[in-house]
Design a protein around this motif. Structure first.
Motif, PDB file in Angstrom:
ATOM      1  N   ASN A 155       1.469  -5.026  35.673  1.00 27.47           N
ATOM      2  CA  ASN A 155       1.127  -4.319  34.434  1.00 27.47           C
ATOM      3  C   ASN A 155      -0.335  -4.594  34.079  1.00 27.47           C
ATOM      4  N   ALA A 156      -1.112  -3.532  33.905  1.00 26.12           N
ATOM      5  CA  ALA A 156      -2.515  -3.692  33.534  1.00 26.12           C
ATOM      6  C   ALA A 156      -2.629  -4.152  32.088  1.00 26.12           C
ATOM      7  N   PRO A 157      -3.691  -4.891  31.774  1.00 28.52           N
ATOM      8  CA  PRO A 157      -3.931  -5.274  30.378  1.00 28.52           C
ATOM      9  C   PRO A 157      -4.408  -4.086  29.558  1.00 28.52           C
ATOM     10  N   GLN A 158      -4.277  -4.181  28.246  1.00 27.59           N
ATOM     11  CA  GLN A 158      -4.781  -3.144  27.339  1.00 27.59           C
ATOM     12  C   GLN A 158      -6.291  -3.337  27.176  1.00 27.59           C
ATOM     13  N   ILE A 159      -7.084  -2.336  27.579  1.00 25.91           N
ATOM     14  CA  ILE A 159      -8.536  -2.428  27.466  1.00 25.91           C
ATOM     15  C   ILE A 159      -9.093  -1.136  26.864  1.00 25.91           C
ATOM     16  N   PRO A 160     -10.269  -1.189  26.240  1.00 27.07           N
ATOM     17  CA  PRO A 160     -10.874   0.038  25.721  1.00 27.07           C
ATOM     18  C   PRO A 160     -11.353   0.918  26.887  1.00 27.07           C
ATOM     19  N   ILE A 161     -11.035   2.207  26.821  1.00 29.75           N
ATOM     20  CA  ILE A 161     -11.455   3.150  27.859  1.00 29.75           C
ATOM     21  C   ILE A 161     -12.488   4.102  27.259  1.00 29.75           C
ATOM     22  N   ILE A 196     -14.278  11.260  32.821  1.00 32.23           N
ATOM     23  CA  ILE A 196     -13.295  11.918  33.696  1.00 32.23           C
ATOM     24  C   ILE A 196     -13.430  13.416  33.451  1.00 32.23           C
ATOM     25  N   ASP A 197     -14.239  14.071  34.270  1.00 35.30           N
ATOM     26  CA  ASP A 197     -14.437  15.510  34.067  1.00 35.30           C
ATOM     27  C   ASP A 197     -14.001  16.336  35.275  1.00 35.30           C
ATOM     28  N   GLY A 198     -13.334  15.680  36.230  1.00 36.57           N
ATOM     29  CA  GLY A 198     -12.838  16.411  37.391  1.00 36.57           C
ATOM     30  C   GLY A 198     -13.842  16.575  38.509  1.00 36.57           C
ATOM     31  N   SER A 199     -15.091  16.137  38.303  1.00 36.08           N
ATOM     32  CA  SER A 199     -16.083  16.266  39.374  1.00 36.08           C
ATOM     33  C   SER A 199     -15.966  15.092  40.333  1.00 36.08           C
ATOM     34  N   ALA A 200     -16.475  15.296  41.542  1.00 37.15           N
ATOM     35  CA  ALA A 200     -16.370  14.260  42.561  1.00 37.15           C
ATOM     36  C   ALA A 200     -17.238  13.051  42.247  1.00 37.15           C
ATOM     37  N   ASP A 201     -18.275  13.235  41.423  1.00 39.87           N
ATOM     38  CA  ASP A 201     -19.217  12.148  41.175  1.00 39.87           C
ATOM     39  C   ASP A 201     -19.002  11.410  39.863  1.00 39.87           C
ATOM     40  N   SER A 202     -18.230  11.977  38.933  1.00 41.50           N
ATOM     41  CA  SER A 202     -18.137  11.367  37.605  1.00 41.50           C
ATOM     42  C   SER A 202     -17.551   9.959  37.657  1.00 41.50           C
ATOM     43  N   GLY A 207      -2.988   9.363  50.415  1.00 46.11           N
ATOM     44  CA  GLY A 207      -2.390  10.663  50.121  1.00 46.11           C
ATOM     45  C   GLY A 207      -3.088  11.272  48.924  1.00 46.11           C
ATOM     46  N   HIS A 208      -3.336  12.591  48.970  1.00 47.45           N
ATOM     47  CA  HIS A 208      -4.084  13.218  47.871  1.00 47.45           C
ATOM     48  C   HIS A 208      -3.738  14.698  47.771  1.00 47.45           C
ATOM     49  N   GLY A 209      -3.518  15.186  46.557  1.00 48.55           N
ATOM     50  CA  GLY A 209      -3.313  16.619  46.334  1.00 48.55           C
ATOM     51  C   GLY A 209      -4.642  17.346  46.278  1.00 48.55           C
ATOM     52  N   ASP A 210      -4.703  18.537  46.872  1.00 49.36           N
ATOM     53  CA  ASP A 210      -5.979  19.263  46.896  1.00 49.36           C
ATOM     54  C   ASP A 210      -6.254  20.011  45.595  1.00 49.36           C
ATOM     55  N   ARG A 211      -5.361  19.874  44.601  1.00 45.81           N
ATOM     56  CA  ARG A 211      -5.595  20.464  43.282  1.00 45.81           C
ATOM     57  C   ARG A 211      -5.717  19.378  42.213  1.00 45.81           C
ATOM     58  N   ASP A 212      -6.095  18.199  42.633  1.00 42.30           N
ATOM     59  CA  ASP A 212      -6.228  17.079  41.702  1.00 42.30           C
ATOM     60  C   ASP A 212      -7.420  17.314  40.779  1.00 42.30           C
ATOM     61  N   ASN A 213      -7.161  17.383  39.472  1.00 40.74           N
ATOM     62  CA  ASN A 213      -8.231  17.626  38.497  1.00 40.74           C
ATOM     63  C   ASN A 213      -8.654  16.354  37.754  1.00 40.74           C
ATOM     64  N   VAL A 214      -8.148  15.205  38.191  1.00 45.82           N
ATOM     65  CA  VAL A 214      -8.515  13.922  37.580  1.00 45.82           C
ATOM     66  C   VAL A 214      -9.361  13.098  38.564  1.00 45.82           C
ATOM     67  N   VAL A 215      -8.772  12.802  39.725  1.00 45.95           N
ATOM     68  CA  VAL A 215      -9.526  12.193  40.825  1.00 45.95           C
ATOM     69  C   VAL A 215      -9.722  13.293  41.858  1.00 45.95           C
ATOM     70  N   ASN A 216     -10.884  13.921  41.802  1.00 47.56           N
ATOM     71  CA  ASN A 216     -11.159  15.086  42.633  1.00 47.56           C
ATOM     72  C   ASN A 216     -10.836  14.835  44.099  1.00 47.56           C
ATOM     73  N   PHE A 217     -10.169  15.797  44.721  1.00 43.62           N
ATOM     74  CA  PHE A 217      -9.794  15.659  46.128  1.00 43.62           C
ATOM     75  C   PHE A 217     -11.003  15.361  47.015  1.00 43.62           C
ATOM     76  N   GLN A 218     -12.141  15.975  46.699  1.00 43.78           N
ATOM     77  CA  GLN A 218     -13.330  15.747  47.527  1.00 43.78           C
ATOM     78  C   GLN A 218     -13.785  14.292  47.465  1.00 43.78           C
TER      79      GLN A 218
END
Length: 247
Positions: free
Chosen positions: A57-63, A80-86, A177-188
Motif C-alpha cells: 500500500n502506497a503512503p498518502q502523499i500530495p500529488i 498527466i496530460d496524455g503526452s509521451a513526455d509529460s 503489457g500496454h494498451g495502445d489507447r492509453d490516455n494516462v501513460v501514453n503507449f508511445q
C-alpha cells in the motif's frame, strides 16, 4: 519524506508449501486491495499454489497534478496530460528513490525468510509497474522476473548511472503489457521505454493490447499468470527434499 506512514501490505499466503513470492504494486490513487481480485482469480485456478502474494500500500502523499490533493502514491507527478513526455518532466527523484528502497526492503524480507531472490517476481500497474521496473533493474539481487503493466522507465535520462555494478538483472525476463489507447501513460512512452531497455541489452518483451485504455484486460492477466508460472514453476517434492536434506 522520511516520516511517511505506510500501511502494511495485503498478503495472500501460498496455498501449498511457500517456495516463491510475487510482490505486485498498485498504481496512483489505488491500494493493494485494488489488485486483490486478480490475485484471488489466479489463486482460484490453482496454478500458482506455492506462491505467496504481497500487495503493498502506497503512503498518502500530495500529488501536484491533482492540485496537491493527498492520495496513495509512490511518487509525485507534476503533469498527466496524455503526452509521451509529460511524465518524464520534473520527475520526483527523491520520492522514486524512497519507494525504490521500500520495494527492495520487501524483497529483502522475503529473502531473509528463506525465499531465494530468484524465486521472487516484482511487478505492478501504472505507477506500481514503473516502480517495479525501476526497482527491479536497480536491485542488488537477481530476481526471477519483472512485470510492468501500462507503465514506463523512471528516471530514464540518468538510468544507466543508477544501475548497480554488477547488473544483477541484466538477463532477468521483463514482461511489459500496454494498451495502445492509453490516455494516462501514453503507449508511445511505454514503447520508448521498451526500446531503450532493449538497446541496453535487457531481456524485455512488450505485448500491445489494441483498443485498451489505461487498464488491464482478462487476456493480459492470463498472460501475466503464464509468465509467473514460467518464472516460478512449482517445486513440489523438490522443496520438501531440500527442507529435510540434513536429516
Amino acid at each position: 519524506m522520511s516520516s511517511l506512514v505506510r500501511r502494511p501490505p495485503l498478503v495472500f499466503p501460498a496455498a501449498a508449501r511457500h517456495t516463491a513470492t510475487v510482490i505486485f504494486v498498485h498504481g496512483l490513487g489505488d491500494t493493494g486491495h485494488g489488485w486483490a481480485p486478480a490475485v484471488e482469480n489466479w489463486r482460484m485456478r490453482s496454478k500458482l499454489d506455492e506462491v505467496k502474494f504481497i500487495l503493498p500500500n502506497a503512503p498518502q502523499i500530495p500529488i501536484t497534478a491533482n492540485g496537491g490533493y493527498r492520495m496513495p502514491g509512490w511518487y509525485d507527478i507534476v503533469s498527466i496530460d496524455g503526452s509521451a513526455d509529460s511524465l518524464r518532466r520534473s520527475e520526483d527523484e527523491a520520492g522514486i528513490l524512497q519507494s525504490q528502497q521500500y520495494m527492495h526492503s520487501l524483497v529483502q524480507s522475503e529473502i531473509d525468510s528463506g525465499i531465494p531472490s530468484d524465486r521472487i517476481v516484482l511487478g505492478g500497474f501504472s505507477q506500481g509497474g514503473a516502480m517495479s521496473l525501476f526497482s527491479g533493474l536497480t536491485a542488488p539481487f537477481q530476481l526471477a522476473g519483472i512485470v510492468a503493466l501500462s507503465s514506463y522507465l523512471l528516471l530514464s535520462l540518468k538510468f544507466p548511472q543508477l544501475v548497480p555494478k554488477p547488473e544483477y538483472n541484466k538477463a532477468t525476463p521483463i514482461w511489459m503489457g500496454h494498451g495502445d489507447r492509453d490516455n494516462v501513460v501514453n503507449f508511445q512512452l511505454g514503447k520508448r521505454s521498451h526500446d531503450m531497455l532493449k538497446e541496453m541489452g535487457y531481456n524485455v518483451t512488450l505485448k500491445t493490447y489494441p483498443g485498451m485504455a489505461h487498464s488491464a484486460c482478462p487476456e493480459e492477466l492470463d498472460e501475466v499468470e503464464e509468465f509467473l508460472r514460467s518464472r516460478l514453476p512449482a517445486l513440489g517434492d523438490k522443496a520438501q527434499d531440500n527442507g529435510k536434506s540434513e536429516l
